[in-house]
Design a protein around this motif. Structure first.
Motif, PDB file in Angstrom:
ATOM      1  N   LEU A 145       0.857  -1.224   0.089  1.00  0.00           N
ATOM      2  CA  LEU A 145       0.085  -0.079  -0.002  1.00  0.00           C
ATOM      3  C   LEU A 145       1.058   1.381   0.218  1.00  0.00           C
ATOM      4  CD1 LEU A 145      -2.663  -1.036   2.684  1.00  0.00           C
ATOM      5  CD2 LEU A 145      -2.993  -1.024   0.093  1.00  0.00           C
ATOM      6  N   VAL A 146       0.449   2.482  -0.641  1.00  0.00           N
ATOM      7  CA  VAL A 146       1.137   3.593  -0.855  1.00  0.00           C
ATOM      8  C   VAL A 146       0.376   4.672  -0.292  1.00  0.00           C
ATOM      9  CG1 VAL A 146       1.039   3.688  -3.117  1.00  0.00           C
ATOM     10  CG2 VAL A 146       2.728   5.079  -1.933  1.00  0.00           C
ATOM     11  N   MET A 147       0.642   5.648   0.270  1.00  0.00           N
ATOM     12  CA  MET A 147      -0.092   6.965   0.536  1.00  0.00           C
ATOM     13  C   MET A 147       0.453   7.966  -0.312  1.00  0.00           C
ATOM     14  SD  MET A 147      -1.144   9.235   3.958  1.00  0.00           S
ATOM     15  CE  MET A 147       0.347   9.936   4.119  1.00  0.00           C
ATOM     16  N   ALA A 148      -0.526   8.566  -1.613  1.00  0.00           N
ATOM     17  CA  ALA A 148       0.104   8.959  -2.565  1.00  0.00           C
ATOM     18  C   ALA A 148      -1.344   9.786  -3.187  1.00  0.00           C
ATOM     19  CB  ALA A 148       0.779   8.240  -3.633  1.00  0.00           C
ATOM     20  N   ASP A 149      -1.112  10.799  -3.926  1.00  0.00           N
ATOM     21  CA  ASP A 149      -1.930  11.748  -4.623  1.00  0.00           C
ATOM     22  C   ASP A 149      -1.953  11.189  -6.218  1.00  0.00           C
ATOM     23  OD1 ASP A 149      -2.786  15.266  -5.050  1.00  0.00           O
ATOM     24  OD2 ASP A 149      -3.421  13.528  -6.064  1.00  0.00           O
ATOM     25  N   SER A 150      -3.364  10.727  -6.502  1.00  0.00           N
ATOM     26  CA  SER A 150      -3.268  10.199  -7.967  1.00  0.00           C
ATOM     27  C   SER A 150      -3.113  10.997  -9.030  1.00  0.00           C
ATOM     28  CB  SER A 150      -4.939   9.599  -8.118  1.00  0.00           C
ATOM     29  OG  SER A 150      -5.579  10.764  -7.766  1.00  0.00           O
ATOM     30  N   HIS A 151      -2.955  12.239  -8.748  1.00  0.00           N
ATOM     31  CA  HIS A 151      -2.662  13.174  -9.806  1.00  0.00           C
ATOM     32  C   HIS A 151      -1.137  13.275 -10.072  1.00  0.00           C
ATOM     33  CE1 HIS A 151      -6.387  14.845  -8.321  1.00  0.00           C
ATOM     34  NE2 HIS A 151      -6.498  15.566  -9.445  1.00  0.00           N
ATOM     35  N   HIS A 152      -0.340  12.569  -9.042  1.00  0.00           N
ATOM     36  CA  HIS A 152       0.993  12.782  -9.450  1.00  0.00           C
ATOM     37  C   HIS A 152       1.376  11.219  -8.589  1.00  0.00           C
ATOM     38  CE1 HIS A 152       0.861  16.916  -9.986  1.00  0.00           C
ATOM     39  NE2 HIS A 152       0.278  17.114  -9.007  1.00  0.00           N
TER      40      HIS A 152
END
Length: 242
Positions: free
Chosen positions: A111-118
């Protein structure tokens, strides 16, 4: 775990409240909403989930190249776990630490915490990208689609809350009176409007689109059809130029 090259950014108030991702408050930063997400699927939404998964499986299995998948907006990993059940190695990504905290307890994969736009992955890290009832919350959906085909080599599968449903009025009323926070910032699409976005995002790509609608009343003679009416539709973008 796949290589991570970036981190999401969002604002924290002095009291620890998450806000201002996309310049607005979102339900998935609210513990009152995120803590009950799994219960929602185990309760009144259980029958709909069965047909949603059936629809998505039929679409993604048409492309035998897809062995690995990144699901963005994976939440508590409800569908991320299921991709593994149908033989696809799935990784989950989400911007909500509250949702991912639950997902970590329920899912043994990456799992990764990230922004789908980047998306913090190299080009073609995965065979495909998946968005399941999360694409509705992006303010720059064209950018997200372009990121998805950068990271997902063979295409995208969408699971969408359909605008063409008799329940749209109920959704709007619930939103207006504050009875359902899940719909406050959502944009509801149809197969037609989503395809228009895909054309805008991928003007120079060769792809094939297939879709099916479901989420029909229990008494209805069919539960899945190629008519753009129903609470939910699945849509698959298969890239042909790779």
């Amino acid at each position: 775990m796949k290589e991570i090259t970036d981190r999401p950014s969002f604002e924290l108030t002095p009291g620890g409240e998450l806000r201002n991702w996309q310049g607005r408050k979102e339900w998935f930063f609210n513990r009152d909403d995120t803590d009950h997400y799994e219960q929602y699927y185990e309760g009144p939404y259980k029958r709909q989930e069965v047909w949603q998964k059936r629809t998505l499986e039929q679409l993604i299995k048409k492309d035998a190249r897809v062995k690995t998948l990144l699901e963005f907006g994976c939440g508590t990993t409800r569908f991320t776990r299921w991709w593994h059940e149908i033989g696809i190695e799935a990784t989950g990504g989400d911007i909500s630490p509250f949702m991912l905290a639950q997902g970590r307890q329920l899912f043994g994969g990456d799992l990764v915490m990230a922004d789908s736009h980047h998306m913090p992955f190299k080009d073609h890290t995965f065979d495909a990208l998946a968005f399941v009832t999360t694409f509705e919350y992006y303010q720059n959906p064209v950018q997200v689609i372009r990121e998805a085909v950068r990271v997902g080599k063979y295409g995208i599968v969408f699971g969408m809350m359909n605008r063409n449903t008799p329940k749209l009025i109920r959704r709007k009323v619930q939103q207006a009176i504050g009875r359902n926070n899940y719909y406050v910032t959502a944009t509801f699409y149809t197969p037609k409007t989503l395809q228009a976005l895909i054309r805008e995002a991928l003007p120079d790509r060769d792809y094939t689109i297939s879709w099916n609608a479901t989420g029909l009343p229990k008494w209805f003679p069919t539960q899945q059809w190629r008519v753009p009416i129903g609470d939910f539709f699945g849509l698959h973008v298969k890239l042909n130029d790779v």
